[in-house]
Design an enzyme around this catalytic site. Sequence first.
Site, PDB file in Angstrom:
ATOM      1  N   TYR A   1      12.516 126.149  65.008  1.00  0.00           N
ATOM      2  CA  TYR A   1      11.534 125.920  64.713  1.00  0.00           C
ATOM      3  C   TYR A   1      10.465 124.742  64.285  1.00  0.00           C
ATOM      4  O   TYR A   1       8.970 124.804  63.745  1.00  0.00           O
ATOM      5  CB  TYR A   1      11.426 126.741  63.806  1.00  0.00           C
ATOM      6  CG  TYR A   1      12.271 127.889  63.374  1.00  0.00           C
ATOM      7  CD1 TYR A   1      11.530 129.315  64.051  1.00  0.00           C
ATOM      8  CD2 TYR A   1      12.889 128.669  63.042  1.00  0.00           C
ATOM      9  CE1 TYR A   1      12.028 130.583  63.991  1.00  0.00           C
ATOM     10  CE2 TYR A   1      13.799 129.835  63.330  1.00  0.00           C
ATOM     11  CZ  TYR A   1      13.275 130.898  64.493  1.00  0.00           C
ATOM     12  OH  TYR A   1      13.673 131.698  63.900  1.00  0.00           O
TER      13      TYR A   1
ATOM     14  N   ARG B   1       9.733 137.341  61.558  1.00  0.00           N
ATOM     15  CA  ARG B   1      10.710 136.006  61.267  1.00  0.00           C
ATOM     16  C   ARG B   1      10.553 135.069  62.271  1.00  0.00           C
ATOM     17  O   ARG B   1      10.335 133.704  61.287  1.00  0.00           O
ATOM     18  CB  ARG B   1      11.912 136.845  62.042  1.00  0.00           C
ATOM     19  CG  ARG B   1      13.537 135.823  60.949  1.00  0.00           C
ATOM     20  CD  ARG B   1      14.206 136.551  61.042  1.00  0.00           C
ATOM     21  NE  ARG B   1      15.213 135.600  61.957  1.00  0.00           N
ATOM     22  CZ  ARG B   1      16.316 135.173  60.218  1.00  0.00           C
ATOM     23  NH1 ARG B   1      16.002 136.365  58.831  1.00  0.00           N
ATOM     24  NH2 ARG B   1      17.242 134.342  60.717  1.00  0.00           N
TER      25      ARG B   1
ATOM     26  N   LYS C   1      23.868 138.667  58.022  1.00  0.00           N
ATOM     27  CA  LYS C   1      24.354 138.335  59.457  1.00  0.00           C
ATOM     28  C   LYS C   1      25.065 137.148  58.899  1.00  0.00           C
ATOM     29  O   LYS C   1      25.062 136.567  57.781  1.00  0.00           O
ATOM     30  CB  LYS C   1      23.000 137.388  60.479  1.00  0.00           C
ATOM     31  CG  LYS C   1      23.936 137.383  61.821  1.00  0.00           C
ATOM     32  CD  LYS C   1      22.767 136.397  62.699  1.00  0.00           C
ATOM     33  CE  LYS C   1      23.295 136.122  63.945  1.00  0.00           C
ATOM     34  NZ  LYS C   1      22.428 135.817  64.937  1.00  0.00           N
TER      35      LYS C   1
END
Length: 301
Positions: A276, A244, A173
Amino acid sequence: MSNLLTHIDQFLDQFSQRYRPKSVEVKSLTLRQLSEYLSEHNIQTWQLCDQACLQKYIIYRHKNGLSLTSLKTHLASIRVFFDFLESKEIITSNPARLVKTPKVQQALPKVIAVDTIQELLDQMPDPDNPLEIRDLAICELFYSSGVRLSELTALDTKHISLSANEIRIIDGKGGKDRIVPLGNKAKEALQRWLTIRDQWMKLDNALFITQRGNRLTSRQVSNRVKHIASKLGKGLKVNPHMFRHSMATHVLESSQDIRSVQELLGHADISTTQVYTHLDFGHLSKVFDSAHPRAKKKSKK
């Protein structure tokens, strides 16, 4: 209120000459709801309906269940109407242009618990068919490396180095390449898969192929991941991206090293990785109790 409705009717009459009936219906409903709100708050003219008033109205509609998508449509109708009022010199400027819809709270990624993901991956220690050997390698690679679905389907065999225990992600990405480590379980699963792959027709250099030799598509990979989850028999709904998210969360909980997780995931900005950091309270409590000098329990003598 009659003054408010008079201008609404004038606007709708003009608007209906250029737009479809459904659009006119939406505008009519939106503006009449606004006029009712203004009337209830003793605001009888559009000149008194300023930016602060409209902002309060949008917040009111949001609190009463109007979705953010509907709010944007709602506000767009109000802006068009106030453009009309400004063109007719009923107001001097359009306050609706300065009104903002409430910000969407970023949803936390869905994560599979450590015990569940271990059970999910261990349910086929010795897969008895080639497809499941391939599928297990896919899942192990997802969880080991945290690669995106598009990155996994783009992998060729040359991008895997079993001797160096690493994977090279090409054109990830943002167009950036990166190297991520390969865990032992994923390495073992890949070794078994590559033996099978060598026996299949190979029309593509892809790491993961169909029995006909073609590169697996993103949809095919997603379906196979769902198939593995369904075999666990717990009604677990799993998609590739959850591996992921789970990897990132589990590594961050154990290491507290957000910079390393950022590198693993290939995030250009660390603010993307910070989502996260939503550690569960039980984990935080354990860390606090074991690390804080005023929280440690005194040992019994």
